[in-house]
Design a protein around this motif. Structure first.
Motif, mmCIF file in Angstrom:
data_model
loop_
_atom_site.group_PDB
_atom_site.id
_atom_site.type_symbol
_atom_site.label_atom_id
_atom_site.label_comp_id
_atom_site.label_asym_id
_atom_site.label_seq_id
_atom_site.Cartn_x
_atom_site.Cartn_y
_atom_site.Cartn_z
ATOM 1 N N GLU A 21 0.835 -1.204 0.000
ATOM 2 C CA GLU A 21 0.000 0.000 0.000
ATOM 3 C C GLU A 21 0.867 1.251 0.000
ATOM 4 O O GLU A 21 0.858 2.049 0.929
ATOM 5 N N THR A 22 1.631 1.391 -1.042
ATOM 6 C CA THR A 22 2.538 2.526 -1.177
ATOM 7 C C THR A 22 2.347 3.157 -2.541
ATOM 8 O O THR A 22 1.736 2.561 -3.434
ATOM 9 N N ARG A 23 2.872 4.356 -2.720
ATOM 10 C CA ARG A 23 2.777 5.052 -4.004
ATOM 11 C C ARG A 23 4.146 5.536 -4.479
ATOM 12 O O ARG A 23 4.223 6.198 -5.516
ATOM 13 N N TYR A 24 5.192 5.227 -3.738
ATOM 14 C CA TYR A 24 6.512 5.747 -4.103
ATOM 15 C C TYR A 24 7.478 4.601 -4.349
ATOM 16 O O TYR A 24 7.495 3.658 -3.576
ATOM 17 N N THR A 26 6.720 4.256 -7.560
ATOM 18 C CA THR A 26 5.592 3.988 -8.449
ATOM 19 C C THR A 26 4.593 3.129 -7.680
ATOM 20 O O THR A 26 4.943 2.467 -6.702
ATOM 21 N N GLU A 27 3.351 3.138 -8.133
ATOM 22 C CA GLU A 27 2.332 2.328 -7.477
ATOM 23 C C GLU A 27 2.536 0.859 -7.840
ATOM 24 O O GLU A 27 2.581 0.519 -9.031
ATOM 25 N N GLU A 29 1.879 -3.368 -8.159
ATOM 26 C CA GLU A 29 0.836 -4.384 -8.283
ATOM 27 C C GLU A 29 1.134 -5.430 -7.213
ATOM 28 O O GLU A 29 2.259 -5.912 -7.122
ATOM 29 N N GLN A 45 7.070 -3.799 -8.386
ATOM 30 C CA GLN A 45 7.225 -2.341 -8.499
ATOM 31 C C GLN A 45 8.314 -2.020 -9.511
ATOM 32 O O GLN A 45 9.384 -2.623 -9.511
ATOM 33 N N GLN A 201 5.897 4.188 5.405
ATOM 34 C CA GLN A 201 5.359 5.454 4.934
ATOM 35 C C GLN A 201 6.250 6.591 5.426
ATOM 36 O O GLN A 201 6.504 6.711 6.622
ATOM 37 N N LYS A 377 1.951 16.742 -9.885
ATOM 38 C CA LYS A 377 2.957 16.027 -9.119
ATOM 39 C C LYS A 377 4.332 16.633 -9.389
ATOM 40 O O LYS A 377 4.714 16.820 -10.536
#
Length: 422
Positions: A21-24, A26-27, A29, A45, A201, A377
Motif C-alpha cells: 500500500e505505497t505510491r513511491y 511507483t504504485e 501491483e 514495483q 510510509q 505532481k
C-alpha cells in the motif's frame, strides 16, 4: 555474506498486512492474502535506477533503459503463540527488457489474480500452491535474486545473491571490477530500498530524500557491529539538518530522533537476546531534542519578524503608489487641453489600447502557473538532473545561462521598442 538494514518504526513493530500500500516511487501491483497458516505477499514495483541525466528522454534517443522491475515474494507463519513471526522470501530483479522477453509480467499478473480470487477464510490450500508456482516461475526467469527476511522490529536481512544468467553475471562483475564498484553491496542497497518503500510510509522527510540508512555487512550471525553504523548515520544526519535555517528541516530532525529512540530500544533487546558484548555509545537525546526545538523557535521568530517587515514595506509601497495616482489624477484636471501630448506617452497609451489582451494574458499565465504547482505532481527527477548538470559543469552552465538570459532580454527589449514606437 549478510546485509542488514532497518525500516524506521516509531512503535517498534511492522504490520505485514500493509505491504504493497505505497505510491513511491511507483504504485505497485500486489496481493496480500492469508490462509489458515500463512500470510502470503507478492508485490511488483517498477524502479528507475539510472544515473544518466534526463534518462526518460536520453534513454529513448540512445536506445537503452535504466528501469528495473522488483518483485517481492514472501510469506509469514500465522501462529498465535508466536506473534513476532518473520516475513521470509526472495526479491527477484528483472531488467525491463528481460521482464518483457521472459513473459514474467503476464505470469505475475495471472498468479496474483488467482491468489486474489481465492477465499482467504476457507483455509484453501490453493493459495500456497499459487504462491509457490509464482516464486518458482520468477526464479527461472529473473536476472538475479536475493533471499530476504523482514522482522517485526524493522530489521531487514538480505543474503545469498544468485544470478539467473552466467554471461550476465560475468560481464556485470567484470565491469564492476573495472570501475571499482562493490556490486553485491550495491544490489543489496537497492533491494533494501525496495523493501523499505513497500513497508514504510515516509512521514518526517520527503520520499525522494530517504537515503539516510543503507545496508551494512554482517560478517557472522552473532555480529552486531553493523547496528552502530546505522545509529551513527542517523545522528550525523540530525546534526547536519540542525544547522540549516529551515523550520521544516528541524521538524524532520525531531522525527528522526523519535525513530532513533525506537531503534535503540530494538538493538538493546536484540543485544540481550543473543548476549552480545557490544557496547552501545551514550547520547544525550533529551538535550538534543531541546536544542533542536530552541533553534526551530528562534528561526520561526526571525521568519515572522521578516514577514512583518515585508508586509509593512508592501503596505508603504501601495500607499506611495496610490498617493501618486491621486495627485496625478487631481493635477490633470488643471492641465491645458491645447498642449500637445508627449509622443512616448501617447505611443504607450495607443499600444495598450490596441493590444489590450496582453494584460489579462499575463494574469492568466501567472494564475495557471500557481494552480499547476498545487495540482501537478512534482518532477523531482527532472529538478535533480538540472541541479546535477549545473554542479558537474558549473562554469559552462553559468556562461550558457547568462548568454541565453542576455539574448532573451535583448530580443524582448527590441520587440517592445518596435511595438511602442513603431
Amino acid at each position: 555474506m549478510f546485509y542488514k538494514g532497518w525500516v524506521p518504526t516509531v512503535n517498534g513493530r511492522l504490520s505485514f498486512k500493509i505491504i504493497g500500500e505505497t505510491r513511491y516511487p511507483t504504485e505497485p501491483e500486489y496481493v496480500n492474502s492469508a490462509d489458515g497458516s500463512h500470510l502470503y505477499v507478492a508485490a511488483l514495483q517498477s524502479r528507475q535506477l539510472s544515473d544518466v541525466l534526463f534518462e526518460p528522454v536520453a534513454g529513448r534517443l540512445l536506445g537503452y533503459s535504466g528501469r528495473f522491475e522488483f518483485i517481492l515474494c514472501a510469506r509469514s507463519r500465522k501462529v498465535r503463540s508466536s506473534p513476532d513471526s518473520k516475513l521470509i522470501g526472495r526479491i527477484f530483479l528483472f531488467h525491463r527488457s528481460t521482464f518483457a522477453n521472459s513473459k514474467a509480467k503476464g505470469i505475475f499478473r495471472s498468479r496474483v489474480k488467482s491468489m486474489r480470487a481465492l477465499d482467504p477464510g476457507a483455509l484453501n490450500p490453493g493459495l500456497k500452491e499459487e504462491y509457490l508456482q509464482l516464486s518458482q516461475a520468477l526464479r527461472s526467469r529473473c536476472d538475479l535474486y536475493m533471499d530476504v527476511v523482514v522482522n517485526r522490529d524493522g530489521i531487514v536481512t538480505l543474503s545469498h545473491l544468485k544470478w539467473g544468467d552466467q554471461r550476465l553475471e560475468r560481464n556485470t562483475e567484470q565491469h564492476a571490477v573495472a570501475i571499482g564498484f562493490d556490486l553485491e553491496h550495491g544490489i543489496a542497497d537497492q533491494m533494501y530500498f525496495f523493501v523499505r518503500d513497500l513497508t514504510h510510509q515516509h512521514q518526517h522527510h520527503g520520499n525522494d530524500a530517504d537515503t539516510i540508512i543503507t545496508t551494512q555487512r554482517q560478517e557472522k550471525p552473532d555480529d552486531m557491529s553493523w547496528c552502530l553504523e546505522i545509529m551513527y548515520s542517523l545522528y550525523f544526519h540530525i546534526i547536519t539538518v540542525k544547522r540549516k535555517e529551515n523550520p521544516s528541516e528541524h521538524v524532520r530532525a525531531l522525527g528522526i530522533l523519535a525513530y532513533l529512540q525506537s531503534y535503540k530500544n530494538i538493538i538493546k533487546r536484540r543485544k540481550e537476546l543473543i548476549q552480545s558484548d557490544l557496547k552501545l555509545p551514550e547520547f544525550d537525546d533529551a538535550s538534543s531534542k531541546e536544542s533542536i526545538k530552541a533553534t526551530k523557535d528562534y528561526i520561526d521568530f526571525k521568519l515572522n519578524e521578516q514577514k512583518r517587515n515585508n508586509d509593512n514595506q508592501k503596505a508603504f509601497l501601495l500607499w506611495v503608489v496610490a498617493t501618486a495616482f491621486t495627485v496625478v489624477n487631481f493635477t490633470v484636471g488643471f492641465a491645458d487641453k491645447n498642449l500637445p501630448a508627449n509622443p512616448t506617452v501617447l505611443s504607450v497609451a495607443n499600444f495598450l489600447k490596441t493590444n489590450a489582451y496582453i494584460l489579462p494574458t499575463l494574469a492568466i499565465a501567472a494564475l495557471t502557473y500557481s494552480v499547476s504547482n498545487l495540482i501537478m505532481k512534482p518532477r523531482y527527477d527532472f529538478k535533480r538532473d538540472v541541479v546535477r548538470l549545473s554542479i558537474a559543469s558549473r562554469g559552462v552552465a553559468i556562461t550558457c545561462a547568462l548568454g541565453v538570459g542576455a539574448a532573451m532580454l535583448a530580443i524582448g527589449l527590441y520587440h517592445a521598442r518596435n511595438l511602442i514606437l513603431g
